[in-house]
Design an enzyme around this catalytic site. Structure first.
Site, PDB file in Angstrom:
ATOM      1  CB  ALA A 157     -17.319  -1.348  -3.164  1.00 51.49           C
ATOM      2  CG  HIS A 165     -15.817  -0.543   2.372  1.00 49.40           C
ATOM      3  ND1 HIS A 165     -14.645   0.022   1.692  1.00 49.40           N
ATOM      4  CD2 HIS A 165     -16.482  -1.376   1.469  1.00 49.40           C
ATOM      5  CE1 HIS A 165     -14.279  -0.828   0.924  1.00 49.40           C
ATOM      6  NE2 HIS A 165     -15.387  -1.745   0.758  1.00 49.40           N
ATOM      7  CG  ASN A 179     -12.738   2.822  -8.145  1.00 54.48           C
ATOM      8  OD1 ASN A 179     -12.090   3.756  -8.548  1.00 54.48           O
ATOM      9  ND2 ASN A 179     -12.869   1.492  -8.621  1.00 54.48           N
TER      10      ASN A 179
END
Length: 267
Positions: free
Chosen positions: A124, A220, A190
């Site tokens: 991601a 993010h 992750n």
């Protein structure tokens, strides 16, 4: 033609099958699942990869060209390690599993014994190539900041930090190392684990996590500084339609890695 054994056929695995459907260079011809998921796996396989076999374990004499893990942390020890020891290259999506003490070394040792390689996917987050390159010249700091809507933190230690139901402004629910973040928030490990493995490691990578009522998607942010200079990256990830807890980019990351394995020119 590259023949692939895929471990897991949940939201990520089924989406990968769909996106690879009809590709003549890369073919998933084995799908490994658990007994309780066999029925829904067979439905997805019948639709998107009708020639694939549905298995519960890869037989000792079965040797696909590549194994791709899309099943979660438990599949690493159960399926990926044995495949590596037999010399089968593997691709791993559940990079957060490598936050567990000794897991990265276990994978590396298995790959060495099998004289093969295991690839960890970026999933991601972007910028992993730049971060890994920057490490060669020396990194001084890597800070990851993750923001999710308050409801996305339900069922985590964040519930003890603040009242997720009544937040009106962003609240920091964690500030510490990636190693500590992985222990407290394993289902959200992750991205931090991937950044850590590419950069400064779990102990030196700093993580801040926010429950933010001002966002509707996962946000993010990465800031890195070192001999190369500095960079900042912000990503606003849309979830997978089949599973709101999974980033769509994670699926695309898997498909890109598999297509690259079957093509002559890659980037």
């Amino acid at each position: 033609m590259l023949k692939i054994a895929m471990i897991g056929c949940g939201a990520i695995g089924a989406s990968v099958l769909e996106l690879l459907h009809g590709d003549s260079d890369v073919v998933v011809d084995r799908v490994i699942t658990v007994p309780e998921a066999r029925d829904r796996t067979e439905i997805a396989v019948a639709r998107w990869a009708p020639r694939a076999r549905v298995l519960e374990v890869l037989a000792a004499d079965d040797a696909p060209d590549l194994v791709v893990e899309c099943a979660g942390h438990g599949a690493i020890a159960a399926h990926v390690v044995p495949a590596l020891e037999r010399g089968i290259p593997c691709v791993v999506t559940s990079v957060g599993a490598l936050s567990a003490p000794g897991m990265a070394q276990l994978l590396e040792q298995a790959a060495r014994r099998g004289k093969t390689q295991v690839q960890l996917l970026s999933g991601a987050i972007g910028g992993i190539d730049a971060l890994a390159a920057a490490r060669v010249g020396g990194l001084d700091s890597v800070v990851y900041t993750g923001r999710k809507p308050p409801m996305a933190w339900k069922g985590t230690p964040a519930e003890a930090v603040c009242d997720l139901d009544s937040l009106t402004v962003a609240h920091c629910i964690f500030d510490g190392s990636a190693e500590q973040a992985a222990q407290l928030y394993p289902k959200n490990a992750n991205v931090a684990a991937t950044l850590s493995l590419a950069g400064l490691g779990l102990k030196r990578t700093q993580v801040q996590l926010f429950a933010d009522p001002g966002v509707s998607e996962n946000v993010h942010h990465v800031a890195a500084h070192g001999a190369f200079g500095s960079f900042e990256l912000t990503m606003r990830g849309r979830p997978l339609a089949a599973n709101p807890k999974t980033s769509a980019l994670t699926v695309y990351s898997v498909v890109r890695a598999l297509l690259n394995r079957g093509r002559a020119l890659v980037i």
